[in-house]
Design a protein around this motif. Sequence first.
Motif, PDB file in Angstrom:
ATOM      1  N   SER A  80       0.355  -1.675  -0.328  1.00  0.00           N
ATOM      2  CA  SER A  80      -0.478   0.037   0.332  1.00  0.00           C
ATOM      3  C   SER A  80       0.264   1.330   0.468  1.00  0.00           C
ATOM      4  O   SER A  80       0.468   1.844  -0.345  1.00  0.00           O
ATOM      5  N   TYR A  81       2.045   1.481   0.946  1.00  0.00           N
ATOM      6  CA  TYR A  81       2.836   2.765   0.646  1.00  0.00           C
ATOM      7  C   TYR A  81       3.556   2.706  -0.441  1.00  0.00           C
ATOM      8  O   TYR A  81       3.497   3.984  -1.149  1.00  0.00           O
ATOM      9  N   ALA A  82       3.880   1.735  -1.351  1.00  0.00           N
ATOM     10  CA  ALA A  82       5.103   1.744  -2.305  1.00  0.00           C
ATOM     11  C   ALA A  82       3.550   2.350  -3.535  1.00  0.00           C
ATOM     12  O   ALA A  82       4.209   2.778  -4.316  1.00  0.00           O
ATOM     13  N   ARG A  83       2.105   1.724  -3.397  1.00  0.00           N
ATOM     14  CA  ARG A  83       1.495   2.545  -4.617  1.00  0.00           C
ATOM     15  C   ARG A  83       0.754   2.988  -4.235  1.00  0.00           C
ATOM     16  O   ARG A  83       1.100   4.076  -4.949  1.00  0.00           O
ATOM     17  N   ALA A 275      -4.675   1.664   0.808  1.00  0.00           N
ATOM     18  CA  ALA A 275      -3.716   2.888   0.783  1.00  0.00           C
ATOM     19  C   ALA A 275      -5.104   4.286   0.908  1.00  0.00           C
ATOM     20  O   ALA A 275      -3.275   5.092   1.493  1.00  0.00           O
ATOM     21  N   PHE A 276      -5.671   4.502   1.356  1.00  0.00           N
ATOM     22  CA  PHE A 276      -6.290   5.473   2.916  1.00  0.00           C
ATOM     23  C   PHE A 276      -5.266   5.746   4.173  1.00  0.00           C
ATOM     24  O   PHE A 276      -4.971   6.624   4.678  1.00  0.00           O
ATOM     25  N   SER A 277      -5.611   4.293   4.508  1.00  0.00           N
ATOM     26  CA  SER A 277      -4.889   4.009   5.341  1.00  0.00           C
ATOM     27  C   SER A 277      -3.074   4.309   5.768  1.00  0.00           C
ATOM     28  O   SER A 277      -2.686   5.208   6.677  1.00  0.00           O
ATOM     29  N   ALA A 278      -2.486   4.118   4.395  1.00  0.00           N
ATOM     30  CA  ALA A 278      -1.192   4.039   4.748  1.00  0.00           C
ATOM     31  C   ALA A 278      -0.920   5.408   4.180  1.00  0.00           C
ATOM     32  O   ALA A 278       0.177   6.543   5.174  1.00  0.00           O
ATOM     33  N   GLY A 279      -1.854   6.478   3.232  1.00  0.00           N
ATOM     34  CA  GLY A 279      -1.759   8.069   3.268  1.00  0.00           C
ATOM     35  C   GLY A 279      -1.996   8.696   4.744  1.00  0.00           C
ATOM     36  O   GLY A 279      -1.571   9.442   5.229  1.00  0.00           O
ATOM     37  N   ALA A 280      -2.860   8.119   5.499  1.00  0.00           N
ATOM     38  CA  ALA A 280      -3.308   8.635   6.707  1.00  0.00           C
ATOM     39  C   ALA A 280      -1.838   8.580   8.023  1.00  0.00           C
ATOM     40  O   ALA A 280      -1.313   9.408   8.257  1.00  0.00           O
ATOM     41  N   VAL A 281      -1.497   7.703   7.827  1.00  0.00           N
ATOM     42  CA  VAL A 281      -0.221   7.446   8.711  1.00  0.00           C
ATOM     43  C   VAL A 281       1.066   8.163   8.548  1.00  0.00           C
ATOM     44  O   VAL A 281       1.643   8.804   8.781  1.00  0.00           O
ATOM     45  N   MET A 282       0.751   7.953   7.134  1.00  0.00           N
ATOM     46  CA  MET A 282       2.249   8.836   7.370  1.00  0.00           C
ATOM     47  C   MET A 282       1.782  10.499   6.933  1.00  0.00           C
ATOM     48  O   MET A 282       2.992  10.953   7.213  1.00  0.00           O
ATOM     49  N   ALA A 283       0.291  10.940   6.968  1.00  0.00           N
ATOM     50  CA  ALA A 283       0.168  12.349   7.338  1.00  0.00           C
ATOM     51  C   ALA A 283       0.543  12.768   8.761  1.00  0.00           C
ATOM     52  O   ALA A 283       0.261  13.882   9.107  1.00  0.00           O
ATOM     53  N   ALA A 284       0.150  11.900   9.601  1.00  0.00           N
ATOM     54  CA  ALA A 284       0.434  11.814  11.168  1.00  0.00           C
ATOM     55  C   ALA A 284       1.776  12.066  11.653  1.00  0.00           C
ATOM     56  O   ALA A 284       1.522  12.984  12.784  1.00  0.00           O
TER      57      ALA A 284
END
Length: 308
Positions: A80-83, A275-284
């Motif tokens: 998900s992070y790579a995508r 992918a949404f969760s991966a983006g949320a983790v990086m946004a935090a």
Amino acid sequence: MSTRAITSGPGAGLTGYGTYEKRPFNVGRWFRATGWRHLVGVVMIVFSCFPLLFVLSSSLNPKGTLTGSNALFSAIGLDSYARILSSPDIPYTDWFVNTLIIAGITALATVFLGALAAYSFSRMRFTGRRVGLVSIVIIQMFPQLLAVVAIFLLMSSIGDWFPALGLNTRIGLIMVYLGGALGVNTYLMYGFFNTIPASIDEAAKIDGASHARIFFTIILRLAAPILAVVALLSFIATINEFVVASVILIDPENQTLAVGLTKLVSNPRYADWSAFSAGAVMAALPVMAVFLFLQKYIVGGLTAGSVK
């Protein structure tokens, strides 16, 4: 001669001769004194970490769905992070950069302009001062959602004359955020400035300092805790804001994280929750970094001991 125990806690005491007398440990007495606090703390920590575990588990799920989400970390992978970082259809890097720029400038400008206004209301006496303070409180009663239509029409009209400040511009969105955040933050800092003794200003004026010198060299340093709180709250609110950003920012490469990530799960046929969760983790991560950086100012009261 008998010794009298002077207890200083639930399980110990000092005798009349200064010797230490230890009481036998009692679970009930310990729980009534401090144990229940530990229990409440553990419950609150578990309650706070529970949704975070689900988000982290979903971000590591390579299937991209929430099926079987009750089984935490049943499938682990970084797909998900790579995508989300490499897909040409998901400009996550642009969203991330836009969000940091908009949130950073908004936080700094909100602190600076709010501090100027709060200092003026706190230290100066002028016509309309009381009306201005009451107006700030009344305006905050109305939610920002009521002004979305007016904001869109206003930004559209401004864009006809000044395209750099109109729709689909980061500067225009920053201006809208500043206008909406100055009211409550000004009133918040105004209350803190009133707690700073006016004798500091008077002593500085006797030494020949002007209002500007007092504000920049004395007041801002003493008000560092409230400035840090306002900056942190403004930064977090800007990152999480969705309604106004979705109205003003149109092009995908100009959008923020809140608007861009929502598109990943807006399709009813296929919602890429992984992918949404991966983006949320990086946004935090930026929020955590800002909080850790400002923590010493939030916790410490720099006004303590400024006046004897």
